[in-house]
Design a protein around this motif. Structure first.
Motif, PDB file in Angstrom:
ATOM      1  N   GLY A 291       1.767   3.828  -7.854  1.00  0.00           N
ATOM      2  CA  GLY A 291       0.316   3.772  -7.536  1.00  0.00           C
ATOM      3  C   GLY A 291      -0.141   3.940  -6.324  1.00  0.00           C
ATOM      4  O   GLY A 291       0.400   4.376  -5.449  1.00  0.00           O
ATOM      5  N   LEU A 292      -0.990   4.808  -6.683  1.00  0.00           N
ATOM      6  CA  LEU A 292      -2.648   5.633  -5.547  1.00  0.00           C
ATOM      7  C   LEU A 292      -2.536   4.643  -4.303  1.00  0.00           C
ATOM      8  O   LEU A 292      -3.435   3.669  -4.745  1.00  0.00           O
ATOM      9  CB  LEU A 292      -4.105   6.675  -6.451  1.00  0.00           C
ATOM     10  N   THR A 293      -2.546   5.198  -3.321  1.00  0.00           N
ATOM     11  CA  THR A 293      -3.208   4.242  -2.259  1.00  0.00           C
ATOM     12  C   THR A 293      -3.977   4.799  -1.216  1.00  0.00           C
ATOM     13  O   THR A 293      -4.568   4.118  -0.443  1.00  0.00           O
ATOM     14  CB  THR A 293      -2.131   3.690  -1.026  1.00  0.00           C
TER      15      THR A 293
ATOM     16  N   ASP B  58      -2.907   4.933 -16.191  1.00  0.00           N
ATOM     17  CA  ASP B  58      -3.635   5.546 -16.254  1.00  0.00           C
ATOM     18  C   ASP B  58      -4.938   4.353 -16.135  1.00  0.00           C
ATOM     19  O   ASP B  58      -6.044   4.556 -15.565  1.00  0.00           O
ATOM     20  CB  ASP B  58      -4.369   5.459 -18.089  1.00  0.00           C
ATOM     21  N   TYR B  59      -4.569   3.233 -16.113  1.00  0.00           N
ATOM     22  CA  TYR B  59      -4.977   1.970 -15.615  1.00  0.00           C
ATOM     23  C   TYR B  59      -5.362   2.010 -14.492  1.00  0.00           C
ATOM     24  O   TYR B  59      -6.736   1.908 -13.118  1.00  0.00           O
ATOM     25  CB  TYR B  59      -4.810   0.883 -15.664  1.00  0.00           C
ATOM     26  N   ALA B  60      -4.525   2.861 -13.311  1.00  0.00           N
ATOM     27  CA  ALA B  60      -4.323   2.373 -11.772  1.00  0.00           C
ATOM     28  C   ALA B  60      -5.568   3.556 -11.371  1.00  0.00           C
ATOM     29  O   ALA B  60      -5.884   4.089 -10.452  1.00  0.00           O
ATOM     30  CB  ALA B  60      -2.702   3.052 -11.721  1.00  0.00           C
ATOM     31  N   ASP B  61      -5.427   5.230 -12.433  1.00  0.00           N
ATOM     32  CA  ASP B  61      -5.880   6.065 -11.695  1.00  0.00           C
ATOM     33  C   ASP B  61      -7.351   5.799 -12.183  1.00  0.00           C
ATOM     34  O   ASP B  61      -8.084   6.212 -11.414  1.00  0.00           O
ATOM     35  CB  ASP B  61      -6.012   7.425 -12.933  1.00  0.00           C
ATOM     36  N   LEU B  62      -7.950   5.283 -13.060  1.00  0.00           N
ATOM     37  CA  LEU B  62      -9.400   4.175 -13.267  1.00  0.00           C
ATOM     38  C   LEU B  62      -9.529   3.997 -12.186  1.00  0.00           C
ATOM     39  O   LEU B  62     -11.061   3.999 -11.131  1.00  0.00           O
ATOM     40  CB  LEU B  62      -9.421   3.832 -15.132  1.00  0.00           C
ATOM     41  N   ARG B  63      -8.536   2.600 -11.424  1.00  0.00           N
ATOM     42  CA  ARG B  63      -9.645   1.934 -10.642  1.00  0.00           C
ATOM     43  C   ARG B  63      -9.503   3.055  -9.257  1.00  0.00           C
ATOM     44  O   ARG B  63     -10.729   3.045  -8.731  1.00  0.00           O
ATOM     45  CB  ARG B  63      -8.087   0.570 -10.098  1.00  0.00           C
TER      46      ARG B  63
ATOM     47  N   ARG C  52       3.994  -4.339 -12.775  1.00  0.00           N
ATOM     48  CA  ARG C  52       5.409  -3.961 -11.840  1.00  0.00           C
ATOM     49  C   ARG C  52       5.606  -2.680 -11.671  1.00  0.00           C
ATOM     50  O   ARG C  52       5.779  -1.933 -10.280  1.00  0.00           O
ATOM     51  CB  ARG C  52       6.232  -3.999 -12.900  1.00  0.00           C
ATOM     52  N   THR C  53       4.961  -1.947 -11.646  1.00  0.00           N
ATOM     53  CA  THR C  53       4.344  -0.055 -11.632  1.00  0.00           C
ATOM     54  C   THR C  53       3.461  -0.031 -10.536  1.00  0.00           C
ATOM     55  O   THR C  53       3.408   1.240 -10.009  1.00  0.00           O
ATOM     56  CB  THR C  53       4.888   0.506 -12.867  1.00  0.00           C
ATOM     57  N   HIS C  54       2.307  -0.907 -10.930  1.00  0.00           N
ATOM     58  CA  HIS C  54       1.365  -0.161 -10.143  1.00  0.00           C
ATOM     59  C   HIS C  54       0.291  -1.663  -9.319  1.00  0.00           C
ATOM     60  O   HIS C  54      -0.450  -1.630  -9.838  1.00  0.00           O
ATOM     61  CB  HIS C  54       0.482   0.739 -11.175  1.00  0.00           C
ATOM     62  N   PRO C  55       1.436  -2.002  -8.941  1.00  0.00           N
ATOM     63  CA  PRO C  55       0.196  -3.693  -7.707  1.00  0.00           C
ATOM     64  C   PRO C  55      -0.485  -3.636  -7.519  1.00  0.00           C
ATOM     65  O   PRO C  55      -1.343  -4.279  -6.661  1.00  0.00           O
ATOM     66  CB  PRO C  55       1.703  -3.859  -7.092  1.00  0.00           C
TER      67      PRO C  55
END
Length: 530
Positions: A31-33, A214-219, A244-247
């Motif tokens: 996930g992008l932090t 895609d949703y991780a990027d959207l946030r 699990r993958t982008h908490p």
């Protein structure tokens, strides 16, 4: 192909929701932090009003997308598109766009953390489900975000295949489990694949792992520090994968109609049918009028499955919008799949089964045909995403023999020809051989372990995703609240004001939702024929 998806509207006592009469290859990405690109210190501009980036993804504000039907909830929504790599292993390659709609909270003073909605299917369009969310009060005091999963109706490219839906309508007069029907089914799948390869470079990129990214990027692109997730039906599989993958940045998660990635496939669909049917049959047996008029309902139903599989019955029905009578064949496979959806109209099920047992197939045939021939059943489902999930993430990890064994465990009296085709998933392995995409990494089936507060919702009449799936998923979610809403079928948020109350209170207080409404729930009053 029929999928595991929620109702489009509240069902009546006689007619099934259209999509219900019709049912989880890629890489894991951290996930992008980083600080969200769309966040500007000191400003309070609402999400969706400014452009923003997240790695190789970019959000741009714009008009709201087209929807198959009018969605009043989108009036006043903030909209735009998120452009993402089709395949993140090649981030400089082809880009695809996903439509985004943000429905504002109903109150001016509202919580800062919005809710993002994960649609069912696989293959349903989240933007088209906005009315379902709003009708349930989900935007009471939070913005609710809807993004079309890749390939769905308001995305680009759109990977619908009306030819498959049209085949399902034409197949009403065919024997459901016959090998000849299977060959035609696979022909339709091949034709779909051929049409979609002209629209997209990589069919294998339409899957749960890419959608979660895609949703991780959207946030991040929207500049949202923290949000909540609500997933229904297949959206629960996506939500568990996303956890699990982008908490990062996830405050809480609600899942309704639970399909854990580690279980997804035909065998668990058989288990769901058993549990949902038993819930309904038991409710009838406990209601004196129903039990007296329709005794031994489970035995009657299973006897009909065996009898009709050996000797199918054919009838004709009249369907609104069709110029003439429609031929319908009912065999054991049809009866089983009909009932997985008919639990949504539970009040009439005992009467329908009884009439069928006494030689009158009209009620069952009308519901079965009405769903297949409804305009809402044609051209709405993204079969490209559906097969991407089924064929990349399900069938590589479950054999056809596994499906039969799973069915035999719960329905030992059913003929092998019925057991070979799990409810809602006819000829799945043959279709996936024709779809011909690589298997996803085995980690796609991993159990989700998380301490994110999670509401796990199931329905006592759910014959599409087993009620027991909820407690199974909750075992590894250390802060889970598990709720089974009795007398409600698949996706309880859509059909239960109590479920809506619990869900909304959960997002207000993720560790202590208000479940008091459960104590007052009553079973349906089953129709009693004269």
């Amino acid at each position: 192909m029929m999928s595991i998806r929620p109702p489009r509207h509240r069902p009546t006592s006689r007619r099934l929701p259209a999509t219900l009469a019709g049912a989880a290859a890629g890489l894991l990405f951290a996930g992008l932090t980083a600080t969200p690109a769309g966040a500007v210190p000191g400003t309070t501009a609402p999400p969706g009003t400014a452009a923003g980036t997240a790695g190789h993804a970019r959000f741009v504000p714009g008009p709201c997308p087209r929807t198959a039907d009018p969605v009043p909830a989108l009036e006043g929504a903030r909209c735009g598109t998120l452009a993402v790599p089709e395949n993140r292993s090649r981030p400089q390659g082809r880009k695809i766009t996903l439509s985004v709609a943000i429905v504002p909270a109903a109150t001016r003073r509202h919580a800062p953390d919005p809710i993002v909605w994960f649609a069912g299917g696989p293959g349903d369009d989240a933007v088209s489900e906005a009315q379902l969310a709003v009708d349930g009060g989900l935007n009471r005091d939070r913005d609710v975000i809807f993004m079309s999963q890749r390939g769905t109706y308001s995305a680009d490219p759109v990977l619908t295949c009306p030819n498959i839906d049209e085949f399902n309508a034409r197949a009403l007069g065919l024997v459901y489990n016959a090998p000849s029907t299977g060959r035609l089914h696979v022909q339709a799948t091949r034709a779909c694949r051929a049409s979609l390869t002209r629209r997209t470079a990589d069919l294998a990129a339409y899957n749960t792992l890419e959608s979660a990214a895609d949703y991780a990027d959207l946030r991040v692109a929207l500049g949202i520090r923290r949000w909540n997730v609500f997933g229904i039906s297949y959206g629960t599989e996506l939500a568990l994968t996303y956890m699990r993958t982008h908490p990062q940045g996830v405050r809480s998660v609600g899942i309704d109609g639970v399909l854990p990635p580690s279980l997804a496939g035909g065998a668990v669909t058989w288990k769901a049918a058993r549990e949902g049917f038993d819930g309904l049959f038991t409710a009838c047996a406990r209601q004196p009028a129903c039990n007296t008029r329709y005794p031994h309902l489970s035995q009657t139903f299973e006897g009909l499955v065996r009898r009709l599989e050996a000797h199918p019955v054919t009838t004709t029905v009249t369907v609104a919008g069709r110029p003439g009578p429609v031929k319908v064949t009912i065999d054991g496979g049809v009866l089983v799949t009909w009932l997985t959806s008919a639990t949504h109209v539970a009040e009439g099920v005992p009467r329908s089964i009884d009439e069928l047992a006494h030689g009158n197939p009209q009620r069952v045939a009308e519901q079965w045909a009405g769903g297949k021939l409804s305009p809402q059943a044609i051209g709405r489902i993204a079969h490209g995403l559906e097969y991407g999930v089924f064929c990349g993430e399900w069938t590589p990890f479950e054999t056809e023999a596994d499906v039969i064994r799973g069915g035999r465990r719960v329905f030992p009296s059913f003929p092998r020809s019925v057991l070979a085709n799990a409810p809602q998933l006819p000829f799945l392995h043959a279709d996936c051989r024709a779809w011909d995409i690589p298997a996803a990494p085995r980690s796609v089936r991993d159990v989700t372990r998380s301490d994110i507060p999670t509401l796990v919702l199931s329905g006592g009449f759910d014959a599409q995703t087993a009620p027991s799936n909820g407690p199974y998923a909750a075992r590894t979610l250390s802060r889970a609240t598990t709720v089974t809403v009795p007398y409600v079928a698949h996706v309880v948020f859509a059909g239960s004001t109590c479920a809506q109350t619990i869900t909304n209170s959960f997002f207000d207080s993720p560790t202590a939702p208000d479940k008091s409404c459960l104590a007052g729930l009553q079973p349906p009053r089953f129709e009693i024929a004269p």
